[in-house]
Write an enzyme that holds these catalytic residues in place. Structure first.
Site, PDB file in Angstrom:
ATOM      1  N   GLY A  87       2.163  -7.378   5.449  1.00  0.00           N
ATOM      2  CA  GLY A  87       1.341  -6.223   5.770  1.00  0.00           C
ATOM      3  C   GLY A  87       0.749  -6.418   7.147  1.00  0.00           C
ATOM      4  CG  MET A  88      -1.296  -9.405   8.224  1.00  0.00           C
ATOM      5  SD  MET A  88      -0.710 -10.988   8.835  1.00  0.00           S
ATOM      6  CE  MET A  88       0.989 -10.962   8.299  1.00  0.00           C
ATOM      7  CG  HIS A  89       1.266  -2.643   8.850  1.00  0.00           C
ATOM      8  ND1 HIS A  89       2.150  -3.498   8.216  1.00  0.00           N
ATOM      9  CD2 HIS A  89       1.329  -1.479   8.164  1.00  0.00           C
ATOM     10  CE1 HIS A  89       2.708  -2.872   7.213  1.00  0.00           C
ATOM     11  NE2 HIS A  89       2.230  -1.641   7.148  1.00  0.00           N
ATOM     12  CB  ALA A  90      -3.672   0.547   9.770  1.00  0.00           C
ATOM     13  NE  ARG A 138      -1.364  -1.000   5.232  1.00  0.00           N
ATOM     14  CZ  ARG A 138      -0.789   0.087   4.722  1.00  0.00           C
ATOM     15  NH1 ARG A 138       0.361  -0.002   4.113  1.00  0.00           N
ATOM     16  NH2 ARG A 138      -1.329   1.268   4.925  1.00  0.00           N
TER      17      ARG A 138
END
Ligand code: TYD
Length: 135
Positions: free
Chosen positions: A50-53, A99
């Site tokens: 994840g580690m993104h929006a 997230r």
């Protein structure tokens, strides 16, 4: 102003002797029209993904197998923790939510997404996300 992530509970059709089935349809259990489905598998134990929006994309995610934990943050500085470990319980993630996703090594994630894959819809820099300076 910003919508919150929430769990979506699907019916389990069947019984213990024949097994179970769950189903989703556009604009019913899934609160948008599905444009893309992808799945993630063979993720090493405790790997963080994840580690993104997303600027616009919405999605509903299921753990078809294993356990998947989510840490979600929105632009109101609200944080949400969810754990998926039943194949009939999904997580709706609205747009504009950061997230972090943690997998058990047997986990299979399936995602129903509202948009095609467009890298420009991703915000991959946390500070840029929080600055809300990415339109
Ligand atoms: P990414 O969405 O960052 O995965 P995760 O959120 O699970 O960490 O995607 C990982 C890589 O896969 C990235 O290089 C983009 C690519 N990708 C596609 O080519 N098409 C897709 O539909 C998706 C979801 C990812």
């Amino acid at each position: 102003m910003y919508r919150n992530p929430k769990l979506i509970s699907l019916n389990k059709i069947g019984n213990n002797s024949i097994g179970f089935l769950s189903v989703v349809e556009n604009n019913k259990e899934i609160p948008f029209e599905i444009k893309r489905v992808y799945w993630t598998f063979e993720v090493p134990e405790n790997t963080k993904r994840g580690m993104h929006a997303h600027k616009e994309l919405e999605q509903v995610i299921f753990a078809l197998r294993g356990t998947i934990r989510f840490k979600i943050e929105n632009l109101n500085n609200e944080t949400f923790d969810f754990t998926l470990n039943q194949p009939n319980i999904g997580l709706y993630i609205p747009n504009k939510c950061w997230r972090d996703i943690y997998f058990s090594n047997d986990a299979i994630l399936v995602s129903f997404a509202s948009m095609s894959y467009i890298e420009d819809d991703y915000i991959r820099d946390y500070n840029q996300f929080k600055s809300n300076n990415w339109k």
